[in-house]
Design an enzyme around this catalytic site. Structure first.
Site, short mmCIF file in Angstrom:
data_model
loop_
_atom_site.label_atom_id
_atom_site.label_comp_id
_atom_site.label_asym_id
_atom_site.label_seq_id
_atom_site.Cartn_x
_atom_site.Cartn_y
_atom_site.Cartn_z
N GLU A 81 0.81 -1.05 -0.05
CA GLU A 81 0.02 0.13 -0.06
C GLU A 81 0.60 1.38 0.07
O GLU A 81 0.63 2.24 -0.90
CB GLU A 81 -0.97 0.07 0.94
CG GLU A 81 -2.22 -0.85 1.05
CD GLU A 81 -1.97 -2.14 1.36
OE1 GLU A 81 -1.06 -2.72 1.75
OE2 GLU A 81 -2.95 -2.98 0.95
N HIS A 108 -10.61 -4.87 10.22
CA HIS A 108 -11.22 -4.72 8.91
C HIS A 108 -12.63 -3.85 8.95
O HIS A 108 -13.44 -3.95 8.06
CB HIS A 108 -11.56 -5.97 8.24
CG HIS A 108 -10.19 -6.61 7.68
ND1 HIS A 108 -9.15 -7.23 8.40
CD2 HIS A 108 -9.85 -6.89 6.42
CE1 HIS A 108 -8.30 -7.52 7.83
NE2 HIS A 108 -8.62 -7.49 6.71
#
Lengths: 352, 462
Positions: free
Chosen positions: B196, B265
């Site tokens: 990322e 998450h």
């Protein structure tokens, strides 16, 4: 009245001793006379600029962080001499030299250092954050290693637009242990992006010597696990830098992907202005200065090879002194940014 | 005329120091680079190098002197050809004040009103109202609306490309990019490694280089890895470059709670990103929001954080057909008109707020529901106009309470509508805990319609 105020410049006092390998640089004669003289001019411009910046810092005219490039001039001068106009350049916060070789005006750079409205960022960026779209210089980044994926992205844009450009991405030995550097290496080789990773190994990441920070210290091998070729270069020898960079640039321009160059160099000053540099000995610094100084050695080479006369070099010295004096005066005279600038340049208006 | 040697500042904060020792005495020759003295600061002892050549004519500050002000003259250097007589009658110029001395900083926005200053809001160009749309409508899922927005903008502009994990061959982890690889090819729909910070930084660099990247995060939870580049590189460069360059790009992906995926998450980043000047932050709810706002985000020259919601991807809405439907960023939408209480919400919570309004209607309370659509810049005007009418505000969000959007809403009402409030602003938030996995605990964590309705009743004193 005094002619001018001369603030003495600080120099790091060092007590501990560290061993560094120093050797006499190999002399080259491959560059032609005109190029050698131009290298001399550019390196001297950077050095005098940085000395003046140090002086203005001492006078309180430059604030905050100021990272001087003195000692490392041969790296950016030699490397940039291989670039084409469409190429892009990006580096860390030790960036004044990179801006000057990209053709940015010493006045504008110095005025940014003093935080004035005629600076490249209108005084809003400072020493670490300057850019020139016109000269394809993309900063000036203050987070160690942060410029490496950005440079990789500039290379991505060169490839996407097929404009023939490559990106010269400079970073220090301190940043090679950042994870994002390897994320960048991976994508650059995976997608064969035209990027040169130029590691300026000045042996210290702030106050930590490379052998205290890195499990392996041959940094040009750091791309091996990604299949990226690398080469170690005497970064105190501007001609050696130029030659190695030219080979690496050819690799990148040919669509073969990234190349890593480890430039062995040295900074004479502390990490930033407030660094007393106690992590290295005075002897270490003075040995490098005496034996490896890139400007002294090039000057010697120019005289020996009769590339230019002593008088010609003196003329260059004089003209650079004048440029720097002008830049400093300009940077002192330029007004502080208008307070209205506080709220400009945050967003631009959408025109869609 | 002798050259003045002044006391140097050796750090950003140094205003004075001790002149510890002189390494040269009067009459000594000095060359550029020679160490002439040592000075002590609170941090360290530093050597002072000469920058000029000459003979040390006079030492004005003897060794051992403490509290020597930065920029005061400590010695005089005689230039080539000068002798001591040059020192006679020499008057040193007054020390120039150091930069850290207090300076007169004019207030950028002087206010005549004797009230606490309203939090400065960067002037933003007037935002157009939502265009009236009277054309054909189609029914499609939010997922399809997002895909159509990307495809339409990629057709219009070759410099727009999509990159992220699984966006190409896999057709998107949530199938948002379904079909895009086939249409646009692998040069413009790019599968990245799972990396990322690397691909976000690369996207910023591509934007610097003139492209218009759409960087997809498989979920915004993973954007935390990349936050340095979103905040430090994308958001700040326009400012740091004095307006020379910026990052025309979109960061998008699902944000907020999903279902039964645990603490790492399920998290809302709206408040996090809305904190940052230089970013726009958009959080659509409906299909039309998704399509019109994503198209606007792709066209916007600023970095836009575009917060989608996994639980909304499969929901269907009526959406304007055709490829010219664009919504203005920075404008909220009144989804339901009411008179008794205003509910502000964004993303999935807009739907929950509308359910709450139904519950309230059954109790005779008329709630106005505002779909914020953009959380930075906030459409303060629409919110304040509503509160002037209802005199009450409840903000509903999935995120945590502290420093959340609800806290911002409360502060804004204090600043802009204090006299209009008949009750304190109330925050309805996700519980102040990491998201639990167990179904019953997860359900307790997220605010539902009845919780919002209860908050509305409380501010109506019912």
């Amino acid at each position: 009245m005094a002619k001018k105020a001369s603030t003495a410049k600080p120099k790091a006092k060092a007590k501990t001793k560290a061993k560094v390998k120093t050797k006499k640089p190999v002399k080259h004669l491959e560059a032609d006379a005109e190029e050698l003289v131009e290298f001399y001019r550019e390196m001297l411009l950077i050095r005098r600029f940085e000395e003046k910046a140090g002086q203005l810092y001492g006078m309180g005219l430059i604030g905050g962080f100021c990272h001087l490039y003195i000692g490392q001039e041969a790296v950016v001068v030699g490397a940039h001499s291989t670039s084409n106009p469409q190429d892009s350049v990006i580096t860390s916060y030790r960036d004044h030299g990179h801006m000057l070789v990209c053709g940015m005006e010493p006045k504008g750079v110095m005025a940014e250092l003093t935080g004035r409205e005629d600076g490249y960022s209108k005084g809003k960026g400072g020493s670490m954050h300057m850019f020139s779209r016109e000269k394809n210089f993309y900063g000036g980044h203050g987070i160690v290693g942060g410029q490496v994926p950005i440079g990789t992205g500039l290379a991505f844009a060169h490839k996407y637009k097929n404009d023939g450009g490559i990106c010269y991405t400079y970073f220090g030995d301190g940043s090679v242990n950042q994870g994002q550097v390897y994320e960048s290496f991976n994508m650059a080789q995976l997608w064969l992006l035209p990027v040169l990773y130029i590691i300026e190994n000045n042996k210290y990441g702030m106050g930590t010597s490379i052998d205290r920070a890195s499990s392996t210290t041959d940094l040009y091998h750091r791309g091996r696990s990604h299949g990226i070729p690398g080469e170690q270069v005497d970064g105190m020898d501007v001609v050696a830098v130029r030659e190695a960079t030219a080979r690496a640039a050819e690799h990148a321009r040919a669509g073969k992907g990234p190349f890593i160059l480890e430039m062995m160099t040295y900074r004479y000053r502390g990490h930033s202005m407030s660094d007393p540099a106690k992590y290295r000995s005075k002897e270490e610094v003075s040995k490098v200065r005496q034996e490896q100084d890139p400007i002294d050695n090039l000057r010697e080479l120019i005289i020996e090879s009769k590339a230019a006369s002593e008088d010609t070099l003196k003329e260059i010295d004089k003209s650079i002194k004048a440029i720097i004096t002008d830049a400093a005066e300009f940077a002192k005279e330029s007004p502080e940014p208008n307070v209205a600038e506080l709220y400009t340049d945050i967003l631009v208006e959408a025109n869609g | 005329m002798p050259i003045e040697i002044t006391m140097p500042a050796l750090s950003p904060t140094m205003t004075e120091g001790t002149l510890a020792t002189w390494h040269k005495k009067e009459g000594d020759k000095v060359s550029s680079g020679d160490v002439i003295a040592e000075i002590e600061t609170d941090k360290a002892t530093m050597e002072v190098e000469a920058t000029d050549e000459g003979v040390l004519g006079k030492i004005l500050v003897p060794a051992g002197t403490e509290n020597v002000q930065v920029n005061s003259v400590i010695a005089l250097l005689l230039e080539d050809g000068e002798d001591k007589s040059a020192l006679a009658g020499f008057k040193t110029s007054a020390p120039t004040p150091v930069a850290s001395a207090p300076v007169d900083v004019a207030s950028p926005a002087p206010s005549s009103a004797p009230v606490a200053p309203v939090a400065p809001v960067a002037p933003v160009a007037p935002i157009a109202s939502e265009p009236e749309y009277s054309g054909e409508m189609i029914t499609q899922t939010v997922r399809e609306s997002l895909r159509d927005a990307i495809a339409e903008e990629m057709r219009l502009d070759d410099t727009v490309f999509l990159m992220g994990e699984e966006v190409a061959q896999y057709q998107g982890a949530y199938k948002v990019s379904q079909g895009l690889l086939d249409e646009f090819g692998s040069n413009r729909v790019i599968d990245t490694p799972i990396t990322e910070i690397g691909f976000t930084g690369l996207g910023v660099g591509a934007a610097f280089g003139g492209l218009k990247p759409i960087v997809e995060f498989m979920t915004f939870n993973f954007s935390m890895q990349a936050m340095d580049h979103i905040v430090n590189s994308a958001a700040k460069t326009r400012y740091m470059s004095g307006g020379q360059m910026g990052s025309h790009m979109v960061f998008r992906g699902p944000n907020g709670a999903a279902s039964r995926v645990g603490a790492q998450h399920s998290q809302c980043f709206a408040a996090w990103y809305s904190h940052v000047p230089g970013l726009k932050v958009v959080a659509p709810w409906s299909g039309a929001d998704a399509k019109g706002l994503l198209k606007a985000a792709i066209r916007d020259p600023n970095p836009v954080v575009f917060l989608e919601h996994e639980l909304m991807y499969g929901q269907s809405f009526e959406v304007p057909a055709g490829d010219d439907f664009v919504l203005p960023i920075g404008r909220a939408k009144v989804e339901r008109v009411g008179t008794d209480v205003t509910i502000t919400a964004f993303s999935r919570m807009v739907g929950v707020a509308l359910e709450a309004a139904e519950l309230l209607a059954a109790d005779g309370i008329s709630a106005e529901v505002i779909n914020l659509r953009t959380v930075r810049p906030l459409d303060i005007e629409t919110i304040v106009n509503s509160v002037r009418k209802t005199n009450r505000l409840v903000n509903a969000e999935e995120g945590w309470p502290q420093s959340g959007m609800g806290a911002e809403m409360a502060a804004l009402m204090m600043e802009h509508a204090f006299d209009d409030l008949d009750a304190p602003v109330v925050r309805v938030c996700g519980e102040d805990v990491p998201m639990p996995y167990a179904a019953n605990l997860e359900a307790l964590t997220l605010p539902g319609a009845s919780k919002i309705a209860d908050a509305c009743k409380s501010v109506c004193y019912r």
